[in-house]
Design an enzyme around this catalytic site. Structure first.
Site, PDB file in Angstrom:
ATOM      1  N   HIS A  35       2.452  -9.330   0.134  1.00 31.96           N
ATOM      2  CA  HIS A  35       2.199  -7.897  -0.026  1.00 31.96           C
ATOM      3  C   HIS A  35       3.402  -7.002   0.201  1.00 31.96           C
ATOM      4  CE1 HIS A  35      -0.277  -4.332  -0.072  1.00 31.96           C
ATOM      5  NE2 HIS A  35       0.091  -3.993   1.151  1.00 31.96           N
ATOM      6  N   ARG A  49      -2.120  -7.145  10.326  1.00 31.12           N
ATOM      7  CA  ARG A  49      -2.296  -8.041   9.182  1.00 31.12           C
ATOM      8  C   ARG A  49      -1.790  -9.460   9.421  1.00 31.12           C
ATOM      9  NH1 ARG A  49      -0.511  -3.535   4.688  1.00 31.12           N
ATOM     10  NH2 ARG A  49      -2.482  -2.413   4.809  1.00 31.12           N
ATOM     11  N   LEU A  77      -5.167  -6.494  -4.632  1.00 28.45           N
ATOM     12  CA  LEU A  77      -5.487  -6.047  -3.273  1.00 28.45           C
ATOM     13  C   LEU A  77      -6.865  -5.425  -3.134  1.00 28.45           C
ATOM     14  CD1 LEU A  77      -3.810  -5.967  -0.595  1.00 28.45           C
ATOM     15  CD2 LEU A  77      -3.854  -3.499  -0.906  1.00 28.45           C
ATOM     16  N   ARG A 121       4.500  -4.798   9.356  1.00 30.42           N
ATOM     17  CA  ARG A 121       4.146  -3.384   9.159  1.00 30.42           C
ATOM     18  C   ARG A 121       2.649  -3.160   9.371  1.00 30.42           C
ATOM     19  NH1 ARG A 121       1.957  -0.378   4.909  1.00 30.42           N
ATOM     20  NH2 ARG A 121       2.114  -2.023   3.348  1.00 30.42           N
ATOM     21  N   GLU A 179      -7.333  -2.484   3.099  1.00 26.89           N
ATOM     22  CA  GLU A 179      -7.808  -2.565   4.487  1.00 26.89           C
ATOM     23  C   GLU A 179      -8.784  -1.420   4.768  1.00 26.89           C
ATOM     24  OE1 GLU A 179      -4.577  -3.964   7.064  1.00 26.89           O
ATOM     25  OE2 GLU A 179      -5.009  -2.173   8.214  1.00 26.89           O
ATOM     26  N   GLN A 230       5.250  -9.733   4.652  1.00 29.42           N
ATOM     27  CA  GLN A 230       3.848  -9.612   5.070  1.00 29.42           C
ATOM     28  C   GLN A 230       2.862 -10.159   4.037  1.00 29.42           C
ATOM     29  OE1 GLN A 230       1.680  -5.556   5.247  1.00 29.42           O
ATOM     30  NE2 GLN A 230       1.966  -6.195   7.353  1.00 29.42           N
ATOM     31  N   PHE A 256      -7.566   1.993  10.475  1.00 28.49           N
ATOM     32  CA  PHE A 256      -6.776   0.984   9.794  1.00 28.49           C
ATOM     33  C   PHE A 256      -6.259  -0.008  10.833  1.00 28.49           C
ATOM     34  CE2 PHE A 256      -5.059   0.400   5.490  1.00 28.49           C
ATOM     35  CZ  PHE A 256      -5.925   1.205   4.773  1.00 28.49           C
ATOM     36  N   HIS A 299      -0.995  -9.742   3.151  1.00 30.21           N
ATOM     37  CA  HIS A 299      -2.165  -8.906   3.431  1.00 30.21           C
ATOM     38  C   HIS A 299      -3.388  -9.817   3.439  1.00 30.21           C
ATOM     39  CE1 HIS A 299      -5.276  -5.897   2.948  1.00 30.21           C
ATOM     40  NE2 HIS A 299      -4.390  -4.915   3.001  1.00 30.21           N
TER      41      HIS A 299
HETATM   42  C1  LIG Z   1      -1.819  -2.730  -3.967  1.00 31.26           C
HETATM   43  C2  LIG Z   1      -1.062  -2.049  -2.879  1.00 31.26           C
HETATM   44  C3  LIG Z   1      -1.696  -1.133  -2.065  1.00 31.26           C
HETATM   45  C4  LIG Z   1      -0.992  -0.472  -1.058  1.00 31.26           C
HETATM   46  N1  LIG Z   1      -1.642   0.446  -0.274  1.00 31.26           N
HETATM   47  C5  LIG Z   1      -0.934   1.114   0.688  1.00 31.26           C
HETATM   48  C6  LIG Z   1      -1.552   2.114   1.485  1.00 31.26           C
HETATM   49  O1  LIG Z   1      -2.724   2.415   1.332  1.00 31.26           O
HETATM   50  N2  LIG Z   1      -0.805   2.733   2.424  1.00 31.26           N
HETATM   51  C7  LIG Z   1       0.503   2.430   2.638  1.00 31.26           C
HETATM   52  O2  LIG Z   1       1.121   3.027   3.509  1.00 31.26           O
HETATM   53  N3  LIG Z   1       1.121   1.498   1.876  1.00 31.26           N
HETATM   54  C8  LIG Z   1       0.439   0.843   0.917  1.00 31.26           C
HETATM   55  N4  LIG Z   1       1.076  -0.106   0.144  1.00 31.26           N
HETATM   56  C9  LIG Z   1       2.538  -0.252   0.248  1.00 31.26           C
HETATM   57  C10 LIG Z   1       3.214   0.908  -0.472  1.00 31.26           C
HETATM   58  O3  LIG Z   1       2.419   1.334  -1.548  1.00 31.26           O
HETATM   59  C11 LIG Z   1       4.592   0.534  -1.007  1.00 31.26           C
HETATM   60  O4  LIG Z   1       5.332  -0.059   0.012  1.00 31.26           O
HETATM   61  C12 LIG Z   1       5.321   1.796  -1.463  1.00 31.26           C
HETATM   62  O5  LIG Z   1       4.528   2.530  -2.346  1.00 31.26           O
HETATM   63  C13 LIG Z   1       6.656   1.498  -2.113  1.00 31.26           C
HETATM   64  O6  LIG Z   1       7.189   2.727  -2.553  1.00 31.26           O
HETATM   65  P1  LIG Z   1       8.695   2.871  -3.027  1.00 31.26           P
HETATM   66  O7  LIG Z   1       8.924   4.291  -3.338  1.00 31.26           O
HETATM   67  O8  LIG Z   1       9.585   2.217  -2.046  1.00 31.26           O
HETATM   68  O9  LIG Z   1       8.749   1.976  -4.346  1.00 31.26           O
HETATM   69  P2  LIG Z   1       7.838   1.957  -5.671  1.00 31.26           P
HETATM   70  O10 LIG Z   1       6.728   2.919  -5.636  1.00 31.26           O
HETATM   71  O11 LIG Z   1       7.530   0.515  -5.925  1.00 31.26           O
HETATM   72  O12 LIG Z   1       8.836   2.462  -6.772  1.00 31.26           O
HETATM   73  C14 LIG Z   1       9.953   1.707  -7.171  1.00 31.26           C
HETATM   74  C15 LIG Z   1      10.663   2.470  -8.255  1.00 31.26           C
HETATM   75  O13 LIG Z   1      11.894   1.838  -8.522  1.00 31.26           O
HETATM   76  C16 LIG Z   1      12.079   1.732  -9.910  1.00 31.26           C
HETATM   77  N5  LIG Z   1      12.964   0.593 -10.141  1.00 31.26           N
HETATM   78  C17 LIG Z   1      12.878  -0.659  -9.651  1.00 31.26           C
HETATM   79  N6  LIG Z   1      13.903  -1.406 -10.080  1.00 31.26           N
HETATM   80  C18 LIG Z   1      14.666  -0.609 -10.856  1.00 31.26           C
HETATM   81  C19 LIG Z   1      15.852  -0.788 -11.597  1.00 31.26           C
HETATM   82  N7  LIG Z   1      16.498  -1.954 -11.663  1.00 31.26           N
HETATM   83  N8  LIG Z   1      16.336   0.257 -12.291  1.00 31.26           N
HETATM   84  C20 LIG Z   1      15.710   1.450 -12.292  1.00 31.26           C
HETATM   85  N9  LIG Z   1      14.580   1.678 -11.613  1.00 31.26           N
HETATM   86  C21 LIG Z   1      14.068   0.660 -10.894  1.00 31.26           C
HETATM   87  C22 LIG Z   1      10.693   1.578 -10.485  1.00 31.26           C
HETATM   88  O14 LIG Z   1      10.663   1.989 -11.819  1.00 31.26           O
HETATM   89  C23 LIG Z   1       9.910   2.526  -9.579  1.00 31.26           C
HETATM   90  O15 LIG Z   1       9.988   3.820 -10.081  1.00 31.26           O
HETATM   91  C24 LIG Z   1       0.364  -0.772  -0.861  1.00 31.26           C
HETATM   92  C25 LIG Z   1       1.006  -1.695  -1.670  1.00 31.26           C
HETATM   93  C26 LIG Z   1       0.295  -2.346  -2.667  1.00 31.26           C
HETATM   94  C27 LIG Z   1       1.000  -3.390  -3.474  1.00 31.26           C
END
Ligand SMILES: Cc1cc2nc3c(=O)[nH]c(=O)nc-3n(C[C@H](O)[C@H](O)[C@H](O)COP(=O)(O)OP(=O)(O)OC[C@H]3O[C@@H](n4cnc5c(N)ncnc54)[C@H](O)[C@@H]3O)c2cc1C
Length: 578
Positions: A351, A281, A247, A393, A250, A235, A115, A237
């Protein structure tokens, strides 16, 4: 209604679920999520989760930590990077033991792939560090953690959306929530509250982020006087599907995919001769824009419609279908092409937020540059800023951030609430949120929120994007100020109670507008280029003046800025060449 829990976790993505899993070992724990947990954006994560397991080739956590620091353009807090890299190994093995079906090598070990920015021996060459479950790694993490939370009897409040946080002095006492199916407002009292609400890519026009990624957590806290850290670093991507932003992981380049310009040239040879297409990135995104500006994009007139190609045709159908099946499906669905036969049209897409709610390494929310904390208030995941990603990142470092720091926050909360009493909150605790919602409902005539949203997305994309200048960012700040004023006249057409998505979008728009404003102000303030923040009027990194974290406080009509030192306890900053 009023609910009482020892621990309340807002968000059911990877960070929230891991924290809930740990907290619920001894504490009564609730998870509040505006989405059904399996629809959290973690489920979209494709490429993998990094850990220096060394299963395929030699690797060390120290190399992983160094890459994270260099990838973050030395704004990364180095103790956090070392902790992340060391704990990543335990975290991945722990996920495997909990049932996560990683891809395997022929000997049955967890398979790994390359990666961007992950190298062996402090930058010698790309290393295979990303552990993956095809291109559905995040989906598998969510499934695994959700099942474990159910086993631990965590209470889930699905489709409950947080509107406000209850803070008195430096003590967090709970949250205010709207139940989407009824429109009712509830108060949750808790000894400890963790925000894990994910990213806010939706402030840009072209983004890989889901519609729900509206930054509710950081915005709610910012309005209650909590500073946000390093918001200028957002960032892009390099490989989103052209014009859509969906997306293309990568992982495609990790498996050997190559970026090509209009003449078929592998243009990354010119920019990063050692790591080529697997440079970090920020650098690859800028290189793509440079190719386009210099007339080597496809179409070729240097306009925003130009793009470049991601070539995976030489990987073969078998590898693509086995290791990148979702990507193959996206190409068929959105572009009508088979990536084994045709090159994929790509452009950078907004991203990931490197900035967010400032925390220490146990997820406790920091109040100022001296590291004073808010009691009982925690944050983890993409909405938080530990800061382990600095100014940029590395791919696969977010999933590991969720499970390492989500877990640590869960453990800390569990210990913190032991013997703690559930706080007393006043009867009027939810009133401000109630009045806000009522005010919106009564305003059935006024500006359409969709118009304000489009303006915000465009100004962020065009003026606070990959290349920035002072005058453009000033214009963005002015426009956003104006849009925030217009928001006070935004109208809600649907005034009913049940699943009122019109109302919810207007609520989320306020969050995006506040975060866009803080981002633009923080970016305008930083007069240097570092990581994802590239200023054409200040093209160099300036460690003397700017090796410091930004802390930004949202005030009524302005943003107040102060700074916090960067932990550079291990590696002295050096020029960043790849
Ligand atoms: C398409 C894509 C591919 C990616 N691929 C990778 C990868 O391969 N490897 C990697 O390391 N990272 C990757 N990333 C980044 C990574 O996936 C995210 O940064 C990470 O999953 C975010 O996780 P989180 O738990 O912080 O939030 P999230 O998984 O976004 O969860 C947020 C939670 O908060 C809740 N929420 C939000 N607002 C409220 C509110 N007001 N009230 C109640 N609940 C709320 C939502 O319901 C949800 O449950 C990728 C990102 C994207 C967009």
């Amino acid at each position: 209604m009023t609910y009482e829990y020892e621990v309340v976790v807002v968000g059911a993505g990877g960070a929230g679920l891991y924290a809930a899993l740990e907290a619920s070992k001894t504490a009564r724990t609730a998870v509040i999520s505006k989405l059904y947990p399996m629809r959290s954006h973690t489920g979209a994560a494709q490429g993998g989760i990094s850990a220096a397991l060394g299963n395929v080739e030699e690797d060390l956590p120290e190399w992983h930590a160094f890459d994270t620091v260099k990838g973050g353009d030395y704004l990364t807090d180095q103790s956090a990077a070392l902790l992340l890299a060391e704990d990543a190994i335990r975290a991945v093995i722990d996920l495997e033991h909990r049932g996560l079906p990683f891809n395997r090598t022929a000997e049955g070990k967890i398979d790994q792939r390359r990666f961007g920015g992950h190298t062996r021996n402090f930058g010698e060459a790309a290393v295979m560090r990303s552990c993956f479950a095809a291109d559905r790694t995040g989906h598998m993490i969510l499934q695994t953690l959700y099942q474990q939370c159910i086993k631990n009897e965590v209470s889930f409040f699905d489709e409950f959306q947080v509107l406000d946080v209850i803070i008195e002095g430096r003590q967090c006492k709970g949250i205010v929530v709207i139940e989407l199916s009824t429109g009712e407002i509830h108060v949750f009292k808790a000894a400890a509250v963790l925000f894990a609400t994910g990213g806010f890519g939706r402030m840009f026009r072209i983004t890989s982020n889901a519609y729900a990624n509206t930054g509710d957590g950081p915005a709610v806290l910012a309005r209650r006087g909590i500073p946000l850290e390093d918001m200028e670093f957002f960032q892009f991507h390099p490989t989103g599907i052209r014009q859509m932003g969906i997306l293309i992981t990568e992982g495609v380049r990790g498996e050997g995919g190559i970026l090509r310009n209009s003449s078929g040239e592998r243009f990354m040879e010119r920019y990063t001769p050692t790591l080529l297409d697997l440079a970090p990135r920020d650098i690859v995104s800028r290189s793509i824009i440079s190719e386009i500006r210099e007339g080597r994009g496809i179409i070729g007139d240097g306009s925003v419609d130009d793009y470049v190609h991601l070539d995976a045709t030489h990987l073969g159908k078998d590898v693509i279908e086995a290791k990148l099946p979702d990507i193959a499906e996206f190409c068929r669905t959105y572009q009508g092409i088979d990536p084994a036969e045709h090159m994929i049209p790509v452009m950078p897409t907004a991203h990931y937020a490197m900035g967010g709610i400032p925390t220490d390494m146990d997820g406790r929310v920091i109040a100022d540059k001296n590291g004073n904390i808010y009691e009982g208030l925690y944050a983890a995941g993409e909405c938080a800023c530990v800061s382990v990603h600095g100014a940029n990142r590395l791919g696969t470092n977010s999933l590991v951030d969720l499970v390492v720091f989500g877990r640590r926050a869960g453990i800390h909360m569990r210990e913190y609430v032991e013997g703690a009493v559930i706080p007393v909150v006043g009867k009027d605790a939810g009133n401000e949120a109630r009045h806000f919602i009522e005010g919106l409902r009564q305003r059935s005539r006024g500006i359409h929120g969709g118009y304000i949203r489009q303006e915000m997305e465009s100004v962020m994309m065009e003026k606070v994007g990959i290349y920035r200048t002072g005058s453009q960012m000033q214009a963005a700040v002015d426009t956003l100020k104006d849009l925030r004023e217009q928001y006070s006249e935004a109208a809600v057409q649907d005034t009913k109670n049940r699943f009122n998505t019109d109302l919810l979008e207007i609520i989320e728009l306020r969050n995006l507008l506040d975060l866009a404003y803080i981002t633009a102000c923080s970016a305008h303030n930083r007069e240097e280029s570092r990581g994802a923040h590239y200023r054409e009027d200040y093209p160099g990194r300036n460690d003397e003046g700017w090796l410091k974290h930004t802390l930004a406080w949202l005030e009524k009509d302005s943003v107040k800025i102060n700074y916090k030192p960067v932990d550079i306890s291990r590696w002295e900053p050096k020029p960043r060449v790849y």
